[in-house]
Motif scaffolding. Structure first.
Motif, PDB file in Angstrom:
ATOM      1  N   ARG A 255      31.189  53.382   0.470  1.00 46.12           N
ATOM      2  CA  ARG A 255      30.220  53.205  -0.612  1.00 46.12           C
ATOM      3  C   ARG A 255      29.008  54.078  -0.343  1.00 46.12           C
ATOM      4  O   ARG A 255      28.493  54.140   0.772  1.00 46.12           O
ATOM      5  CB  ARG A 255      29.805  51.741  -0.679  1.00 46.12           C
ATOM      6  N   LEU A 256      28.543  54.759  -1.377  1.00 47.27           N
ATOM      7  CA  LEU A 256      27.331  55.568  -1.293  1.00 47.27           C
ATOM      8  C   LEU A 256      26.553  55.268  -2.558  1.00 47.27           C
ATOM      9  O   LEU A 256      26.888  55.787  -3.637  1.00 47.27           O
ATOM     10  CB  LEU A 256      27.709  57.053  -1.199  1.00 47.27           C
ATOM     11  N   GLY A 257      25.553  54.394  -2.475  1.00 49.32           N
ATOM     12  CA  GLY A 257      24.890  53.919  -3.680  1.00 49.32           C
ATOM     13  C   GLY A 257      25.922  53.319  -4.625  1.00 49.32           C
ATOM     14  O   GLY A 257      26.785  52.543  -4.203  1.00 49.32           O
ATOM     15  N   ARG A 258      25.869  53.747  -5.904  1.00 45.56           N
ATOM     16  CA  ARG A 258      26.838  53.221  -6.882  1.00 45.56           C
ATOM     17  C   ARG A 258      28.081  54.104  -6.985  1.00 45.56           C
ATOM     18  O   ARG A 258      28.815  54.044  -7.974  1.00 45.56           O
ATOM     19  CB  ARG A 258      26.176  53.053  -8.247  1.00 45.56           C
ATOM     20  N   ALA A 259      28.292  54.931  -5.977  1.00 50.75           N
ATOM     21  CA  ALA A 259      29.524  55.739  -5.938  1.00 50.75           C
ATOM     22  C   ALA A 259      30.464  55.198  -4.867  1.00 50.75           C
ATOM     23  O   ALA A 259      30.027  54.604  -3.883  1.00 50.75           O
ATOM     24  CB  ALA A 259      29.188  57.194  -5.632  1.00 50.75           C
ATOM     25  N   ALA A 260      31.770  55.408  -5.108  1.00 55.27           N
ATOM     26  CA  ALA A 260      32.773  55.157  -4.065  1.00 55.27           C
ATOM     27  C   ALA A 260      33.342  56.513  -3.673  1.00 55.27           C
ATOM     28  O   ALA A 260      33.620  57.353  -4.536  1.00 55.27           O
ATOM     29  CB  ALA A 260      33.872  54.249  -4.584  1.00 55.27           C
ATOM     30  N   ILE A 261      33.448  56.732  -2.371  1.00 55.91           N
ATOM     31  CA  ILE A 261      33.888  58.028  -1.854  1.00 55.91           C
ATOM     32  C   ILE A 261      35.290  57.875  -1.272  1.00 55.91           C
ATOM     33  O   ILE A 261      35.512  57.042  -0.387  1.00 55.91           O
ATOM     34  CB  ILE A 261      32.951  58.489  -0.712  1.00 55.91           C
ATOM     35  N   LEU A 262      36.216  58.674  -1.764  1.00 52.77           N
ATOM     36  CA  LEU A 262      37.584  58.666  -1.229  1.00 52.77           C
ATOM     37  C   LEU A 262      37.816  59.934  -0.417  1.00 52.77           C
ATOM     38  O   LEU A 262      37.146  60.946  -0.630  1.00 52.77           O
ATOM     39  CB  LEU A 262      38.617  58.637  -2.359  1.00 52.77           C
ATOM     40  N   ASP A 263      38.793  59.854   0.472  1.00 54.93           N
ATOM     41  CA  ASP A 263      39.219  61.042   1.215  1.00 54.93           C
ATOM     42  C   ASP A 263      40.745  61.084   1.145  1.00 54.93           C
ATOM     43  O   ASP A 263      41.436  60.778   2.100  1.00 54.93           O
ATOM     44  CB  ASP A 263      38.719  60.946   2.668  1.00 54.93           C
ATOM     45  N   GLU A 264      41.250  61.409  -0.044  1.00 49.81           N
ATOM     46  CA  GLU A 264      42.694  61.354  -0.312  1.00 49.81           C
ATOM     47  C   GLU A 264      43.218  62.753  -0.612  1.00 49.81           C
ATOM     48  O   GLU A 264      42.698  63.435  -1.495  1.00 49.81           O
ATOM     49  CB  GLU A 264      42.967  60.448  -1.527  1.00 49.81           C
ATOM     50  N   ASP A 265      44.286  63.169   0.091  1.00 47.45           N
ATOM     51  CA  ASP A 265      44.906  64.471  -0.198  1.00 47.45           C
ATOM     52  C   ASP A 265      45.805  64.399  -1.429  1.00 47.45           C
ATOM     53  O   ASP A 265      45.967  65.373  -2.153  1.00 47.45           O
ATOM     54  CB  ASP A 265      45.759  64.928   1.000  1.00 47.45           C
TER      55      ASP A 265
ATOM     56  N   THR B 254      27.381  63.290  -9.405  1.00 52.25           N
ATOM     57  CA  THR B 254      27.426  63.293  -7.950  1.00 52.25           C
ATOM     58  C   THR B 254      26.075  62.891  -7.349  1.00 52.25           C
ATOM     59  O   THR B 254      25.915  62.920  -6.138  1.00 52.25           O
ATOM     60  CB  THR B 254      27.821  64.697  -7.443  1.00 52.25           C
ATOM     61  N   GLU B 255      25.107  62.532  -8.188  1.00 51.82           N
ATOM     62  CA  GLU B 255      23.797  62.106  -7.667  1.00 51.82           C
ATOM     63  C   GLU B 255      23.769  60.580  -7.531  1.00 51.82           C
ATOM     64  O   GLU B 255      24.192  59.872  -8.446  1.00 51.82           O
ATOM     65  CB  GLU B 255      22.665  62.563  -8.575  1.00 51.82           C
ATOM     66  N   VAL B 256      23.292  60.109  -6.393  1.00 54.43           N
ATOM     67  CA  VAL B 256      23.243  58.657  -6.136  1.00 54.43           C
ATOM     68  C   VAL B 256      21.902  58.302  -5.506  1.00 54.43           C
ATOM     69  O   VAL B 256      21.161  59.184  -5.047  1.00 54.43           O
ATOM     70  CB  VAL B 256      24.357  58.223  -5.144  1.00 54.43           C
ATOM     71  N   VAL B 257      21.624  56.993  -5.488  1.00 54.36           N
ATOM     72  CA  VAL B 257      20.539  56.483  -4.640  1.00 54.36           C
ATOM     73  C   VAL B 257      21.207  55.544  -3.643  1.00 54.36           C
ATOM     74  O   VAL B 257      21.783  54.525  -4.022  1.00 54.36           O
ATOM     75  CB  VAL B 257      19.468  55.734  -5.462  1.00 54.36           C
ATOM     76  N   HIS B 258      21.174  55.931  -2.390  1.00 54.27           N
ATOM     77  CA  HIS B 258      21.853  55.168  -1.337  1.00 54.27           C
ATOM     78  C   HIS B 258      20.819  54.443  -0.485  1.00 54.27           C
ATOM     79  O   HIS B 258      19.770  55.002  -0.175  1.00 54.27           O
ATOM     80  CB  HIS B 258      22.663  56.135  -0.461  1.00 54.27           C
ATOM     81  N   ARG B 259      21.133  53.212  -0.099  1.00 59.32           N
ATOM     82  CA  ARG B 259      20.184  52.438   0.718  1.00 59.32           C
ATOM     83  C   ARG B 259      20.718  52.272   2.125  1.00 59.32           C
ATOM     84  O   ARG B 259      21.903  51.994   2.307  1.00 59.32           O
ATOM     85  CB  ARG B 259      19.936  51.082   0.075  1.00 59.32           C
TER      86      ARG B 259
ATOM     87  N   GLY C  52      17.081  49.399   4.665  1.00 66.78           N
ATOM     88  CA  GLY C  52      15.859  49.107   3.914  1.00 66.78           C
ATOM     89  C   GLY C  52      15.172  50.312   3.311  1.00 66.78           C
ATOM     90  O   GLY C  52      14.142  50.162   2.659  1.00 66.78           O
ATOM     91  N   HIS C  53      15.727  51.517   3.502  1.00 67.00           N
ATOM     92  CA  HIS C  53      15.139  52.711   2.879  1.00 67.00           C
ATOM     93  C   HIS C  53      16.103  53.261   1.827  1.00 67.00           C
ATOM     94  O   HIS C  53      17.315  53.145   1.978  1.00 67.00           O
ATOM     95  CB  HIS C  53      14.832  53.777   3.936  1.00 67.00           C
ATOM     96  N   ALA C  54      15.528  53.870   0.774  1.00 64.71           N
ATOM     97  CA  ALA C  54      16.354  54.379  -0.325  1.00 64.71           C
ATOM     98  C   ALA C  54      16.340  55.910  -0.296  1.00 64.71           C
ATOM     99  O   ALA C  54      15.274  56.523  -0.160  1.00 64.71           O
ATOM    100  CB  ALA C  54      15.789  53.875  -1.655  1.00 64.71           C
ATOM    101  N   PHE C  55      17.530  56.499  -0.442  1.00 69.25           N
ATOM    102  CA  PHE C  55      17.649  57.957  -0.400  1.00 69.25           C
ATOM    103  C   PHE C  55      18.351  58.453  -1.659  1.00 69.25           C
ATOM    104  O   PHE C  55      19.530  58.157  -1.875  1.00 69.25           O
ATOM    105  CB  PHE C  55      18.450  58.397   0.830  1.00 69.25           C
ATOM    106  N   ALA C  56      17.611  59.202  -2.485  1.00 70.50           N
ATOM    107  CA  ALA C  56      18.243  59.890  -3.613  1.00 70.50           C
ATOM    108  C   ALA C  56      18.860  61.170  -3.060  1.00 70.50           C
ATOM    109  O   ALA C  56      18.276  61.836  -2.187  1.00 70.50           O
ATOM    110  CB  ALA C  56      17.193  60.223  -4.669  1.00 70.50           C
ATOM    111  N   LEU C  57      20.036  61.507  -3.551  1.00 71.83           N
ATOM    112  CA  LEU C  57      20.694  62.733  -3.092  1.00 71.83           C
ATOM    113  C   LEU C  57      21.837  63.076  -4.016  1.00 71.83           C
ATOM    114  O   LEU C  57      22.404  62.196  -4.662  1.00 71.83           O
ATOM    115  CB  LEU C  57      21.229  62.559  -1.664  1.00 71.83           C
TER     116      LEU C  57
ATOM    117  N   ASN D  67      12.177  61.526  -1.589  1.00 73.20           N
ATOM    118  CA  ASN D  67      12.483  60.306  -0.833  1.00 73.20           C
ATOM    119  C   ASN D  67      11.285  59.816  -0.024  1.00 73.20           C
ATOM    120  O   ASN D  67      11.101  58.611   0.158  1.00 73.20           O
ATOM    121  CB  ASN D  67      13.698  60.534   0.067  1.00 73.20           C
ATOM    122  N   ALA D  68      10.469  60.763   0.432  1.00 75.64           N
ATOM    123  CA  ALA D  68       9.245  60.356   1.144  1.00 75.64           C
ATOM    124  C   ALA D  68       8.335  59.583   0.180  1.00 75.64           C
ATOM    125  O   ALA D  68       7.782  58.534   0.532  1.00 75.64           O
ATOM    126  CB  ALA D  68       8.542  61.589   1.711  1.00 75.64           C
ATOM    127  N   GLU D  69       8.225  60.074  -1.052  1.00 74.03           N
ATOM    128  CA  GLU D  69       7.445  59.350  -2.085  1.00 74.03           C
ATOM    129  C   GLU D  69       8.064  57.982  -2.351  1.00 74.03           C
ATOM    130  O   GLU D  69       7.392  56.966  -2.373  1.00 74.03           O
ATOM    131  CB  GLU D  69       7.456  60.136  -3.411  1.00 74.03           C
TER     132      GLU D  69
END
Ligand code: SAM
Length: 332
Positions: A81-91, A143-148, A151-156, A221-223
């Motif tokens: 899980r990365l924020g509201r995204a799910a990340i797969l690693d499937e060939d 592909t943009e998420v906010v991941h926590r 206790g810190h939030a990172f937009a990326l 993210n610093a803001e």
């Protein structure tokens, strides 16, 4: 099934549940349980739980009203899980699409499903992605998420910058060593997952990255985390910044595992009289720490006494290769 839960006094239960829900951290697929005046609130991501809350592993019954991807698929899929995204690693593309459809149909709070479409590559360590599900925001950036994390939030945007949620525990271990007033240089800062928790502990942090998008996110993210006054974000090759910060740092983070040794001259130039370097490396399991220690001694001695304070395997990287960290103290 045992799941990570926040343990809280019953009278504080609702306020804590709301606080966790505001950050998408309540695991709705499990029941909240109680015992002896304590409530146990299951959480989706133990690493993202704010540090002031008490985290325990505890048996929690699955909620019958919630549908999981595994129930829809008939097997347990592997995803992060990365924020509201799910990340797969499937060939296998068909299998990836099947898993994505089940994740979207399930009750998980997921809007986007992304499959890794390449390894991380080039100077900026960004990979290609296949978007399997999700419309994205108005500008189409699915592909943009906010991941926590802790206790810190990172937009990326994973299509533009490097980020790995798997390093959360390691970053927390390092950030916990920081004291108020420390002067830190994060030589390869990305969107700030080391820099921001360190600034939140009262350090003055200089974060450098050669990827301009990473530096834009680091500033944002610093803001977002209320530490902009203690984070200086510099869009540059860190070797070009070393002279400006010569002798300045009490602590240096070097998270560029395949080629950190090429940057040791810059690190030693930045180091103050007593400085700890967190040096990340990828090496063969037969001698995971030796090459890093030798490289540091070669550059730092005899100007500095070098002592290796911690040797830590962070994770397995490939068969017989591991990602390691050396915490090394340089004393002039
Ligand atoms: N520390 C961040 C994290 O944990 O998410 C990012 C780590 S990522 C493995 C390495 C970062 O170093 C990338 O964001 C890349 O753009 C940056 N980088 C690569 N070469 C660089 C250089 N010469 N100077 C500054 N940054 C560089």
């Amino acid at each position: 099934m045992e799941v990570p839960c926040v343990r809280v006094r019953r009278e504080d239960g609702e306020a804590t549940r709301r606080r966790l829900a505001a950050e998408d951290l309540v695991a709705d697929t499990f029941e909240i349980t109680h015992e002896d005046g304590w409530l146990y609130i299951p959480v989706t991501d133990a690493h993202a739980v704010p540090a002031d809350l008490d985290l325990v592993d505890r048996e929690a019954p699955e909620r019958e009203t919630q549908t999981t991807p595994a129930e829809l698929l008939g097997f347990e899929p592997s995803y992060e899980r990365l924020g509201r995204a799910a990340i797969l690693d499937e060939d296998d593309t068909d299998r990836a699409r099947e898993i994505a459809a089940a994740i979207v149909e399930s009750d998980l709070p997921v809007e986007t499903v992304l499959n890794k479409a390449s390894k991380v590559k080039g100077e900026t360590r960004v990979r290609d992605w296949e978007v399997l599900a999700g419309e994205g925001s108005d500008d189409g950036a699915s592909t943009e998420v906010v991941h926590r994390e802790y206790g810190h939030a990172f937009a990326l945007d994973v299509a533009e910058v490097y980020f790995s949620p798997r390093l959360a525990t390691e970053r927390h271990r390092v950030a916990e060593q920081v004291a108020a007033g420390d002067r830190v240089v994060d030589m390869f800062a990305g969107v700030g997952p080391f820099a921001i928790p360190m600034a939140a502990r009262g350090a003055d942090v200089v974060g450098v990255d050669v990827n301009p998008r990473a530096i834009e996110y680091l500033r944002e993210n610093a803001e977002r985390n209320g530490v902009a006054d203690r984070v200086t974000a510099i869009d540059a090759d860190v070797r070009d910044v070393a002279a400006e910060y010569a002798g300045w740092a009490d602590r240096i983070v070097m998270n560029l595992p395949h080629s950190a040794d090429d940057f040791l001259d810059a690190a030693v130039a930045i180091a103050g009289d007593d400085c700890t370097i967190h040096y990340y490396d990828i090496q063969h399991e037969d001698d995971p720490f030796g090459p890093g220690e030798r490289a540091i001694r070669e550059v730092a001695e005899p100007e500095y006494d070098v002592s290796v304070e911690t040797e830590r395997v962070v994770r397995s990287y490939a068969p017989h290769e591991c990602n390691v960290c050396l915490d090394v103290r340089l004393t002039r």
